[in-house]
Enzyme design. Structure first.
Site, PDB file in Angstrom:
ATOM      1  N   GLU A 132       0.724  -1.237  -0.065  1.00 60.08           N
ATOM      2  CA  GLU A 132      -0.122  -0.155   0.136  1.00 60.08           C
ATOM      3  C   GLU A 132       0.697   1.235  -0.078  1.00 60.08           C
ATOM      4  OE1 GLU A 132      -3.680   1.984   2.784  1.00 60.08           O
ATOM      5  OE2 GLU A 132      -2.225   0.620   3.600  1.00 60.08           O
ATOM      6  N   LYS A 191     -10.245   2.729  -1.383  1.00 56.93           N
ATOM      7  CA  LYS A 191     -10.547   2.010   0.064  1.00 56.93           C
ATOM      8  C   LYS A 191     -11.610   2.348   0.715  1.00 56.93           C
ATOM      9  CE  LYS A 191      -7.209   1.706   3.967  1.00 56.93           C
ATOM     10  NZ  LYS A 191      -6.078   1.908   4.615  1.00 56.93           N
ATOM     11  N   CYS A 231      -5.432  -2.548   2.850  1.00 54.97           N
ATOM     12  CA  CYS A 231      -5.203  -2.513   4.167  1.00 54.97           C
ATOM     13  C   CYS A 231      -6.364  -2.788   5.290  1.00 54.97           C
ATOM     14  CB  CYS A 231      -4.313  -1.326   4.416  1.00 54.97           C
ATOM     15  SG  CYS A 231      -3.165  -1.389   6.002  1.00 54.97           S
TER      16      CYS A 231
END
Length: 312
Positions: free
Chosen positions: A60, A133, A170
């Protein structure tokens, strides 16, 4: 690694050739020079392709130090729009040259909004789309809500040259809903580029490494599919103040039983390689019955924040 996982049955006689995809996870340290980080990522991708990788996962936000350790408005200058982006085109050309699938994490600016985003690049260099995300953490050392809008793309699973790939980013990796949503869209494997490491002193020295892996191993079991994560390594000083984060590496891949089949250590810049038997996994997944026996009509509580039934 055996030629065939021990949980897989043989395909019927006369069936099409089995699909086996080689995955490479790039575990790397990141510094304060974007061009140097991108150059290092390119070298890692080339090294992975030289070892037969067809799908390469970078960590990431590998383009820079993990700046969300702190809140500082000048760091918004790190974000760029997709159009004319300073390095996405380079990775598209690299994917086409090497014939590899590349999910690439980046800091996106879109109008007045900012996202922690990922472009899925197919093996011919084409951009299949962008995922933003969905779950944004907020806490000491991980001040992401200051920088990132919550993603608005929904979860994505892309049909690529190696198979259908779902990618979260993540903090997404802790949520079973994210994994299941990608699986329901046809994902055959789940990938998570990651930047995770030490927790603040107030946590009592909590080391989340094992929790982190177990959460994703659970996704592998519950969805009967391969799951893998690529993390960064090294100590990174905060860009403002005196904070320091130490990223614990431990990039890994798990098979559809949740067993770890490949893993890096906590400190090394390295490549982790795993051969994914996608057709064997598909048969195992169908035979196990998780997706046959689901009861979506009973899961309304998942559509609310407090678990209480919605009222008209």
């Amino acid at each position: 690694m055996p030629d065939r996982p021990n949980w897989a049955s043989e395909p019927p006689a006369g069936a099409d050739p089995e699909r086996v995809a080689r995955l490479a996870l790039v575990q790397m340290a990141c510094g304060d020079d974007r061009d140097a980080n991108v150059d290092a990522a390119v070298r890692h991708v080339r090294a992975a392709a030289a070892q037969g990788a067809q799908l390469v996962l970078l960590p990431e936000l590998f383009e820079y130090l993990y700046w969300p350790q702190v809140e500082a408005e000048h760091l918004f200058a790190l974000a760029h729009p997709v159009a004319g982006h300073p390095f996405l085109g380079r990775f598209q050309a690299l994917a086409a040259e090497l014939g590899v699938v590349l999910p690439v994490s980046f800091f996106e600016r879109a109008g007045q909004a900012h996202f922690n985003s990922l472009m899925m690049i197919d093996a011919d260099g084409s951009a299949l789309g962008v995922y933003r995300k969905s779950h944004i953490p907020d806490g000491p050392g991980y001040e992401e809500k200051y920088y990132f809008n919550p993603g608005d793309t929904g979860f994505r699973a892309w049909r690529t040259a190696v198979g259908t790939v779902g990618v979260g980013v993540c903090w997404d990796q802790w949520y079973p809903e994210c994994a299941r949503a990608m699986a329901l869209q046809g994902a055959e494997l789940l990938l998570y580029p990651t930047a995770i490491g030490s927790e603040p002193a107030a946590s009592g020295g909590l080391d989340t490494r094992d929790m982190w892996q177990r959460a994703m191993q659970g996704h592998a079991v519950a969805n009967a599919m391969y799951v893998a994560a690529s993390n960064r390594v090294g100590r990174e000083a905060a860009l403002v103040g005196d904070g320091v984060a130490e990223f614990y590496g431990s990039s890994f891949a798990a098979d559809p039983t949740g067993a770890v089949i490949a893993e890096a250590d906590r400190t090394s810049e390295t490549l982790v390689l795993a051969d994914l038997h996608l057709d064997a996994a598909r048969r195992f997944r169908a035979g196990f019955g998780f997706f046959r026996d689901r009861r979506p009509e009973l899961y309304g509580a998942l559509m609310t924040s407090d678990g209480r039934p919605r009222r008209g």
